[in-house]
Motif scaffolding. Structure first.
Motif, mmCIF file in Angstrom:
data_model
loop_
_atom_site.group_PDB
_atom_site.id
_atom_site.type_symbol
_atom_site.label_atom_id
_atom_site.label_comp_id
_atom_site.label_asym_id
_atom_site.label_seq_id
_atom_site.Cartn_x
_atom_site.Cartn_y
_atom_site.Cartn_z
ATOM 1 N N PHE A 273 -15.950 -9.069 -10.086
ATOM 2 C CA PHE A 273 -14.552 -8.956 -9.655
ATOM 3 C C PHE A 273 -13.916 -7.782 -10.378
ATOM 4 O O PHE A 273 -13.936 -7.716 -11.608
ATOM 5 N N LYS A 274 -13.387 -6.855 -9.624
ATOM 6 C CA LYS A 274 -12.791 -5.664 -10.227
ATOM 7 C C LYS A 274 -11.511 -5.285 -9.497
ATOM 8 O O LYS A 274 -11.476 -5.237 -8.267
ATOM 9 N N VAL A 275 -10.475 -5.000 -10.269
ATOM 10 C CA VAL A 275 -9.201 -4.539 -9.709
ATOM 11 C C VAL A 275 -9.018 -3.085 -10.118
ATOM 12 O O VAL A 275 -8.971 -2.763 -11.310
ATOM 13 N N THR A 276 -8.912 -2.210 -9.124
ATOM 14 C CA THR A 276 -8.784 -0.773 -9.382
ATOM 15 C C THR A 276 -7.390 -0.300 -8.982
ATOM 16 O O THR A 276 -7.010 -0.398 -7.806
ATOM 17 N N PRO A 277 -6.611 0.226 -9.920
ATOM 18 C CA PRO A 277 -5.278 0.737 -9.584
ATOM 19 C C PRO A 277 -5.339 2.183 -9.117
ATOM 20 O O PRO A 277 -6.267 2.915 -9.456
ATOM 21 N N ASN A 278 -4.358 2.579 -8.354
ATOM 22 C CA ASN A 278 -4.271 3.959 -7.886
ATOM 23 C C ASN A 278 -2.812 4.275 -7.586
ATOM 24 O O ASN A 278 -1.947 3.389 -7.624
ATOM 25 N N VAL A 279 -2.557 5.551 -7.274
ATOM 26 C CA VAL A 279 -1.199 5.976 -6.935
ATOM 27 C C VAL A 279 -1.229 6.687 -5.588
ATOM 28 O O VAL A 279 -1.999 7.638 -5.398
ATOM 29 N N ARG A 280 -0.440 6.202 -4.641
ATOM 30 C CA ARG A 280 -0.297 6.819 -3.332
ATOM 31 C C ARG A 280 1.172 7.042 -3.034
ATOM 32 O O ARG A 280 1.969 6.095 -3.071
ATOM 33 N N GLU A 281 1.505 8.284 -2.784
ATOM 34 C CA GLU A 281 2.893 8.637 -2.489
ATOM 35 C C GLU A 281 3.840 8.112 -3.562
ATOM 36 O O GLU A 281 4.882 7.509 -3.286
ATOM 37 N N ASN A 282 3.404 8.307 -4.810
ATOM 38 C CA ASN A 282 4.188 7.914 -5.984
ATOM 39 C C ASN A 282 4.399 6.401 -6.108
ATOM 40 O O ASN A 282 5.299 5.949 -6.830
ATOM 41 N N GLN A 283 3.572 5.642 -5.408
ATOM 42 C CA GLN A 283 3.666 4.190 -5.481
ATOM 43 C C GLN A 283 2.326 3.595 -5.942
ATOM 44 O O GLN A 283 1.263 4.099 -5.562
ATOM 45 N N PRO A 284 2.357 2.527 -6.754
ATOM 46 C CA PRO A 284 1.105 1.905 -7.209
ATOM 47 C C PRO A 284 0.401 1.145 -6.086
ATOM 48 O O PRO A 284 1.047 0.490 -5.262
ATOM 49 N N VAL A 285 -0.912 1.266 -6.056
ATOM 50 C CA VAL A 285 -1.746 0.583 -5.076
ATOM 51 C C VAL A 285 -2.931 -0.029 -5.815
ATOM 52 O O VAL A 285 -3.484 0.592 -6.738
ATOM 53 N N PHE A 286 -3.336 -1.209 -5.405
ATOM 54 C CA PHE A 286 -4.451 -1.889 -6.063
ATOM 55 C C PHE A 286 -5.524 -2.260 -5.046
ATOM 56 O O PHE A 286 -5.212 -2.721 -3.945
#
Length: 392
Positions: A273-286
């Motif tokens: 189980f892995k949760v990867t964060p990212n940034v799209r259009e200055n908004q957090p995405v997981f």
């Protein structure tokens, strides 16, 4: 001579065994329950072990009660006052170093548990690895009722949580976890939940099933700050536990590909189980990646794992169930409670510390609208000892 006098005078200052505590003078607490009293005060109930009566004998020796524990309650304006009030009728000093569990009633938890965490983390006798749980019952009843296999109820609770990785019905919440969650600016606490259930058969009344009260794992209590705001049911724990603990095992019930009335049991022997964060259009995405490897442990269906099409059908069922479990818990967190008990803020902070500074103050507002994508994969590669079904 002067040297001898100096040594003798120095010996007078040696304390030896000063501060010692004789075990016969201690009331050794195994579990403690915290309730809200009718007058609004704090009610505390301690489960104290009786060393002479805790050997499981059926008859009490002369001068003894035969009960393995002594339970007593007292009230006060604060926890400390309630505990001190125990000394008005307890013949021994309350000793906390062997306490297994802190049980908090949900009525009390809904008003806030900051006082509980503050007191028990300040207490030098209490271990930070003590189990903490909430209950819809009276906490005093949970800690004073003899139930289960163990002679001491507190020890039964300890072992229940020690092996809860098999049942996957509640998190393993300890005081150190609760304190860390309350101290964190983004993460909210999740506390194990227990309740009574009538199970077991009485030895004294054969045939009367369900005549003994047992303590049962019953999901988790979700907090927002110090106050409990919602409950995660046991059936929803499969989606929650991977976020807060490393999954040890698990099981799933599937439908036979050729007969929907028959059910297959699958054991999850390996979970990632892995949760990867990212940034799209200055908004957090997981992105949540959940992959499992399963072993077929029970099947009334006439097929083998060589049947590729049927195995793919089962794997799709597993993937659909896993995705449903995770998405359901995410919905509870974002829409129903608006509480980040999934540790998403902490994960984003660790990966994107600069971006987190902009979100930190408004995380409570941003969190409900954060995009969480769930991807699941499943593989069934084992059928235990039977490669082919037992029946043709």
């Amino acid at each position: 001579m002067k040297r001898i006098l100096f040594i003798l005078s120095f010996i007078l200052f040696l304390t030896g065994c000063a501060g010692k505590r004789e075990i016969n003078d201690l009331a050794i607490v195994m579990a403690v329950g915290i309730d809200k009293a009718d007058d609004g005060q704090v009610e505390i109930t301690v489960q104290v072990v009786r060393p002479a009566d805790s050997r499981g004998q059926t008859g009490a020796p002369s001068g003894q009660t035969g009960d393995p524990i002594w339970a007593a309650s007292s009230t006060g304006q604060t926890l400390f006052e309630a505990i001190r009030n125990l000394s008005t009728f307890s013949s021994r000093r309350v000793f906390w170093a062997h306490n297994y569990a802190i049980v908090i009633s949900e009525d009390y938890a809904k008003e806030g548990i900051q006082e509980v965490v503050d007191f028990f983390t300040r207490n030098p006798e209490l271990r930070m690895r003590t189990w903490v749980m909430v209950t819809p019952e009276k906490a005093s009843e949970i800690v004073s009722t003899l139930s289960g296999i163990e002679v001491i109820p507190g020890e039964a609770i300890n072992k229940l949580f020690r092996y809860t990785g098999v049942s996957v019905q509640a998190p393993r919440t300890q005081m150190i976890d609760l304190q860390a969650a309350l101290a964190d600016k983004s993460t909210e606490p999740v506390v194990a939940r227990v309740q009574f259930i009538n199970k077991g058969v009485s030895n004294k009344k054969p045939g009367q099933a369900g005549s003994i009260k047992q303590i049962e794992l019953a999901g988790a209590g979700v907090f927002k700050g110090e106050k409990m705001v919602s409950v995660i049911e046991p059936k929803e724990m499969k989606g929650l536990l991977p976020f807060i603990e490393k999954p040890e095992t698990g099981m799933m019930v599937l439908v036979c590909p050729d007969d929907e009335k028959k059910k297959i049991s699958l054991e999850l022997v390996n979970q990632r189980f892995k949760v990867t964060p990212n940034v799209r259009e200055n908004q957090p995405v997981f992105t949540v990646d959940y992959s499992v490897i399963g072993s077929l442990v029970e099947s009334p269906c006439a097929f083998t794992i060589k049947n590729t099409s049927q195995m793919k059908d089962l794997e799709k069922q597993v993937e659909a169930q896993l995705k449903n479990h995770v998405e359901r818990v995410v919905k509870i967190a974002q829409s129903e409670t608006k509480s980040d008990f999934l540790h998403l803020g902490e994960i984003f902070h660790n990966q994107f510390p600069v971006e987190w500074r902009k979100l930190e103050k408004n995380w409570e507002i941003v969190f409900p609208d954060v995009l969480v994508e769930v991807k699941t994969t499943a593989e069934i590669n084992d059928s235990s000892l039977l490669f082919k079904p037992a029946k043709k």
